[in-house]
Design an enzyme around this catalytic site. Sequence first.
Site, PDB file in Angstrom:
ATOM      1  N   LYS A  44      15.929   7.850  -9.981  1.00 24.59           N
ATOM      2  CA  LYS A  44      15.941   6.790  -8.962  1.00 24.59           C
ATOM      3  C   LYS A  44      15.307   5.514  -9.547  1.00 24.59           C
ATOM      4  O   LYS A  44      15.831   4.415  -9.388  1.00 24.59           O
ATOM      5  CB  LYS A  44      15.178   7.220  -7.699  1.00 24.59           C
ATOM      6  CG  LYS A  44      15.169   6.108  -6.652  1.00 24.59           C
ATOM      7  CD  LYS A  44      14.304   6.357  -5.431  1.00 24.59           C
ATOM      8  CE  LYS A  44      14.281   5.090  -4.567  1.00 24.59           C
ATOM      9  NZ  LYS A  44      13.279   5.072  -3.518  1.00 24.59           N
ATOM     10  N   ASN A  59       0.845  -1.192   0.000  1.00 30.18           N
ATOM     11  CA  ASN A  59       0.000   0.000   0.000  1.00 30.18           C
ATOM     12  C   ASN A  59       0.877   1.238   0.000  1.00 30.18           C
ATOM     13  O   ASN A  59       0.400   2.349   0.184  1.00 30.18           O
ATOM     14  CB  ASN A  59      -0.929   0.014   1.223  1.00 30.18           C
ATOM     15  CG  ASN A  59      -2.157  -0.846   0.972  1.00 30.18           C
ATOM     16  OD1 ASN A  59      -2.709  -0.877  -0.123  1.00 30.18           O
ATOM     17  ND2 ASN A  59      -2.574  -1.578   1.989  1.00 30.18           N
ATOM     18  N   ASP A  63      10.541  -7.012  -0.469  1.00 28.86           N
ATOM     19  CA  ASP A  63      11.082  -6.609   0.824  1.00 28.86           C
ATOM     20  C   ASP A  63      12.470  -6.044   0.573  1.00 28.86           C
ATOM     21  O   ASP A  63      13.196  -6.524  -0.305  1.00 28.86           O
ATOM     22  CB  ASP A  63      11.145  -7.787   1.794  1.00 28.86           C
ATOM     23  CG  ASP A  63      11.311  -7.292   3.224  1.00 28.86           C
ATOM     24  OD1 ASP A  63      10.448  -6.534   3.689  1.00 28.86           O
ATOM     25  OD2 ASP A  63      12.310  -7.645   3.879  1.00 28.86           O
ATOM     26  N   HIS A  92       4.745   5.190  -2.934  1.00 28.10           N
ATOM     27  CA  HIS A  92       6.048   5.415  -3.570  1.00 28.10           C
ATOM     28  C   HIS A  92       6.470   4.164  -4.340  1.00 28.10           C
ATOM     29  O   HIS A  92       6.915   4.235  -5.478  1.00 28.10           O
ATOM     30  CB  HIS A  92       7.124   5.733  -2.528  1.00 28.10           C
ATOM     31  CG  HIS A  92       6.961   7.057  -1.874  1.00 28.10           C
ATOM     32  ND1 HIS A  92       7.311   8.233  -2.487  1.00 28.10           N
ATOM     33  CD2 HIS A  92       6.479   7.392  -0.664  1.00 28.10           C
ATOM     34  CE1 HIS A  92       7.050   9.236  -1.671  1.00 28.10           C
ATOM     35  NE2 HIS A  92       6.552   8.749  -0.562  1.00 28.10           N
ATOM     36  N   LYS A  93       6.340   3.005  -3.660  1.00 34.94           N
ATOM     37  CA  LYS A  93       6.738   1.751  -4.312  1.00 34.94           C
ATOM     38  C   LYS A  93       5.865   1.483  -5.534  1.00 34.94           C
ATOM     39  O   LYS A  93       6.354   1.058  -6.578  1.00 34.94           O
ATOM     40  CB  LYS A  93       6.566   0.580  -3.337  1.00 34.94           C
ATOM     41  CG  LYS A  93       7.596   0.505  -2.250  1.00 34.94           C
ATOM     42  CD  LYS A  93       7.377  -0.786  -1.501  1.00 34.94           C
ATOM     43  CE  LYS A  93       8.341  -0.960  -0.354  1.00 34.94           C
ATOM     44  NZ  LYS A  93       8.107  -2.220   0.360  1.00 34.94           N
ATOM     45  N   HIS A 129      17.610  -0.313  -6.527  1.00 39.42           N
ATOM     46  CA  HIS A 129      17.527  -1.719  -6.143  1.00 39.42           C
ATOM     47  C   HIS A 129      16.184  -2.320  -6.559  1.00 39.42           C
ATOM     48  O   HIS A 129      16.114  -3.394  -7.134  1.00 39.42           O
ATOM     49  CB  HIS A 129      17.703  -1.800  -4.608  1.00 39.42           C
ATOM     50  CG  HIS A 129      16.935  -0.731  -3.885  1.00 39.42           C
ATOM     51  ND1 HIS A 129      15.768  -0.965  -3.256  1.00 39.42           N
ATOM     52  CD2 HIS A 129      17.151   0.618  -3.773  1.00 39.42           C
ATOM     53  CE1 HIS A 129      15.306   0.183  -2.757  1.00 39.42           C
ATOM     54  NE2 HIS A 129      16.125   1.148  -3.066  1.00 39.42           N
ATOM     55  N   PHE A 178      11.506   8.210  -0.108  1.00 40.72           N
ATOM     56  CA  PHE A 178      11.012   7.843   1.216  1.00 40.72           C
ATOM     57  C   PHE A 178      12.105   7.078   1.956  1.00 40.72           C
ATOM     58  O   PHE A 178      13.185   6.827   1.405  1.00 40.72           O
ATOM     59  CB  PHE A 178       9.722   6.996   1.111  1.00 40.72           C
ATOM     60  CG  PHE A 178       9.937   5.612   0.568  1.00 40.72           C
ATOM     61  CD1 PHE A 178      10.129   5.398  -0.783  1.00 40.72           C
ATOM     62  CD2 PHE A 178       9.971   4.501   1.426  1.00 40.72           C
ATOM     63  CE1 PHE A 178      10.351   4.126  -1.283  1.00 40.72           C
ATOM     64  CE2 PHE A 178      10.181   3.221   0.927  1.00 40.72           C
ATOM     65  CZ  PHE A 178      10.374   3.035  -0.432  1.00 40.72           C
ATOM     66  N   ASP A 224      16.155   7.290   1.756  1.00 43.21           N
ATOM     67  CA  ASP A 224      16.587   7.997   0.539  1.00 43.21           C
ATOM     68  C   ASP A 224      17.412   9.263   0.798  1.00 43.21           C
ATOM     69  O   ASP A 224      18.398   9.502   0.088  1.00 43.21           O
ATOM     70  CB  ASP A 224      15.378   8.341  -0.348  1.00 43.21           C
ATOM     71  CG  ASP A 224      14.911   7.152  -1.168  1.00 43.21           C
ATOM     72  OD1 ASP A 224      15.644   6.149  -1.238  1.00 43.21           O
ATOM     73  OD2 ASP A 224      13.808   7.218  -1.744  1.00 43.21           O
TER      74      ASP A 224
HETATM   75  P1  IMP Z   1      10.034  -2.740   3.072  1.00 41.94           P
HETATM   76  O1  IMP Z   1       9.803  -3.758   4.124  1.00 41.94           O
HETATM   77  O2  IMP Z   1      10.307  -3.296   1.738  1.00 41.94           O
HETATM   78  O3  IMP Z   1       8.975  -1.684   3.045  1.00 41.94           O
HETATM   79  O4  IMP Z   1      11.368  -1.974   3.422  1.00 41.94           O
HETATM   80  C1  IMP Z   1      11.872  -1.857   4.719  1.00 41.94           C
HETATM   81  C2  IMP Z   1      12.388  -0.464   4.968  1.00 41.94           C
HETATM   82  O5  IMP Z   1      13.453  -0.195   4.079  1.00 41.94           O
HETATM   83  C3  IMP Z   1      11.370   0.637   4.749  1.00 41.94           C
HETATM   84  O6  IMP Z   1      10.666   0.935   5.915  1.00 41.94           O
HETATM   85  C4  IMP Z   1      12.236   1.791   4.343  1.00 41.94           C
HETATM   86  O7  IMP Z   1      12.685   2.463   5.488  1.00 41.94           O
HETATM   87  C5  IMP Z   1      13.406   1.138   3.668  1.00 41.94           C
HETATM   88  N1  IMP Z   1      13.280   1.216   2.218  1.00 41.94           N
HETATM   89  C6  IMP Z   1      12.705   0.323   1.381  1.00 41.94           C
HETATM   90  N2  IMP Z   1      12.818   0.729   0.108  1.00 41.94           N
HETATM   91  C7  IMP Z   1      13.462   1.924   0.153  1.00 41.94           C
HETATM   92  C8  IMP Z   1      13.854   2.857  -0.852  1.00 41.94           C
HETATM   93  O8  IMP Z   1      13.638   2.700  -2.049  1.00 41.94           O
HETATM   94  N3  IMP Z   1      14.487   3.949  -0.419  1.00 41.94           N
HETATM   95  C9  IMP Z   1      14.754   4.182   0.902  1.00 41.94           C
HETATM   96  N4  IMP Z   1      14.397   3.363   1.876  1.00 41.94           N
HETATM   97  C10 IMP Z   1      13.753   2.231   1.496  1.00 41.94           C
END
Ligand code: IMP
Length: 197
Positions: free
Chosen positions: A171, A8, A68, A11-12, A176, A148, A151
């Site tokens: 970006k 949800n 993740d 940004h992703k 990644h 977010f 970043d």
């Molecule tokens: P998630 O479980 O994939 O949402 O990622 C875990 C945590 O990694 C998130 O709460 C963000 O703090 C960080 N994160 C994930 N993707 C990014 C990104 O593209 N840029 C910066 N931080 C990220």
Amino acid sequence: MEIIFATNNTHKLDEVRAILGKRIHLKTLRQCGITEEIPEEQPTIEGNALQKARYVHQRTGSDCFADDTGLEVDALNGAPGVHSARYATDGHDFAANRALLLERLHGTTNRRARFRTVIALILDEREYTFEGIVEGHITECEAGEGGFGYDPIFVPEGCTQTFAEMPAEEKNRISHRARAVERLAAFLQGEGILTSE
Ligand code: IMP
């Protein structure tokens, strides 16, 4: 073709939509009626991506994928890694996570780090994973308003700006997540599910 993206996070969603474009219809969790937080209790990034995808597949019976991500900092032996979301607090407090990381790296010259994303796909009851990594370093202080999470304190290798300072398109080209999604896209294309643009 329609597939659920187990997130949800807008940004992703924007990042992934920018890569997969109009070639596939992405449904979000909210659109599937899943409003609760999906469990992420595994000790690895790959384990969490699979756990999220399995959860959504069990709830919906549909093809889906989940991602993740972890930020691995060499001087901290790979931390925050799989704990990136809950580094400083139990919640997803991005600002507190960044502040704690900068504090832990205070005075450290080795600032090498990488973002690692794993996407877990469940398609026709089979599981697949795709990894994307971007190397870089952690800055001394925050810069930029975009993106977010971490970043504002991450500069990718070969760049001078943090992810938060770059235009979103840049970006999305090198991140990644973009790298993992490109592998997912190539796989879906090979399966004849995604057309080439
Ligand atoms: P998630 O479980 O994939 O949402 O990622 C875990 C945590 O990694 C998130 O709460 C963000 O703090 C960080 N994160 C994930 N993707 C990014 C990104 O593209 N840029 C910066 N931080 C990220």
